[in-house]
Design an enzyme around this catalytic site. Structure first.
Site, short mmCIF file in Angstrom:
data_model
loop_
_atom_site.label_atom_id
_atom_site.label_comp_id
_atom_site.label_asym_id
_atom_site.label_seq_id
_atom_site.Cartn_x
_atom_site.Cartn_y
_atom_site.Cartn_z
N ASP A 1 43.24 46.21 39.98
CA ASP A 1 44.57 47.05 38.97
C ASP A 1 44.50 47.84 37.56
O ASP A 1 43.08 48.44 37.61
CB ASP A 1 45.15 45.69 38.24
CG ASP A 1 45.81 43.91 39.24
OD1 ASP A 1 45.27 44.78 40.50
OD2 ASP A 1 46.70 43.98 38.15
N HIS B 1 39.46 44.47 37.32
CA HIS B 1 40.68 45.76 36.57
C HIS B 1 39.62 47.07 37.12
O HIS B 1 38.27 47.37 36.82
CB HIS B 1 41.01 46.20 35.05
CG HIS B 1 41.64 45.08 35.16
ND1 HIS B 1 41.41 43.68 35.37
CD2 HIS B 1 43.21 44.90 35.23
CE1 HIS B 1 42.67 42.71 34.78
NE2 HIS B 1 43.68 43.99 35.06
#
Length: 268
Positions: free
Chosen positions: A80, A225
């Site tokens: 992300d 991430h």
């Protein structure tokens, strides 16, 4: 981390549930607190109590709201808050060295700054999805703002990637039923996760591997991430990734993109 502002007291719940748990929203401390504000806050909290939970929404809209794939030996790594110039290229280098294809959920405002990284992601065979333009909490967004967050990022990705992605990952994993209904009407799929690395906290390599490897099972979608603000620390992610990949391969898992895992198209 500027984006994933989850209350510390909820960390244990996050680790087991794989998505943020809504605990209500405190009054805006920047506004005068008077009787009308108190009434409005009370009404808002009452609406929160009567609104469907994420679990209820996933069951009701199971055909387009996913948190994992079929019970097979395939799993999906997802990243992300990309792209950024510090961590995204390092993650891409590791994936390429290990022959892994992953899925990157793109923040539109960052894609504007780094179109070359978006092109690299697509060129190297990874999938992409829409992670909004500025990473707001969709529960607090008006219908107009929600639509703008999706469509503005789409236009950016159309330019840099050459297509409009079908997948949407709502920031913090939060979304409302009207927003899901809009996504359905326009041909999208909502994708959350069922394994949370919690790497946004700046965890060490060992901590991240302990959060991911034992929790991963057939069909898992793993949240990590590969981008963040200037204050973010994803060094643990970069350090954990090679060993995490080796360990899960040794357990017989095959890494695939989310569209392949869910047997759906990447493009809308």
């Amino acid at each position: 981390m500027p984006y994933r502002g989850v209350l510390p007291s909820m960390a244990l719940l996050l680790a087991f549930s794989g998505f943020p748990v809504h605990t209500g929203v405190p009054p805006d401390m920047g506004m005068p607190y008077h009787k009308e504000a108190a009434v409005a806050s009370s009404v808002h909290q009452e609406k929160d109590r009567t609104a469907p939970t994420l679990s209820m929404l996933r069951k009701k809209h199971a055909d387009i709201f996913k948190m994992c794939g079929p019970h097979t030996r395939q799993i999906a790594l997802t990243f992300d808050d990309v792209p950024d110039s510090r961590y995204t290229p390092q993650v891409l280098d590791i994936l390429r060295a290990n022959g892994i294809k992953a899925t990157f959920f793109i923040v539109g405002r960052r894609a504007e700054k780094h179109p070359g990284i978006i092109r690299r992601i697509v060129r190297e065979g990874h999938a992409i999805g829409n992670h909004s333009y500025t990473h707001p909490d969709f529960r607090k967004a008006t219908p107009e703002r929600f639509r703008r967050q999706i469509t503005k990022t789409e236009r950016i990705l159309q330019t840099s990637a050459g297509f409009r992605p079908k997948l949407i990952r709502p920031p913090y994993g939060e979304i409302t039923e009207p927003q899901i209904q809009w996504a359905r009407r326009h041909g999208y799929m909502i994708v959350n996760w069922n394994v949370d690395s919690l790497d946004w906290k700046g965890l060490s390599k060992t901590q991240i591997q302990r959060n991911v490897i034992p929790a991963t099972g057939p069909g898992s979608i793993i949240l990590m991430h590969a981008g963040g603000g200037q204050s973010s620390n994803l060094r643990g992610t970069v350090q954990a990734l090679p060993g995490l990949i080796r360990s899960l391969k040794a357990r017989g898992y095959q890494f695939v993109t989310v569209p392949r895992l869910l047997h759906t198209s990447e493009r809308r």
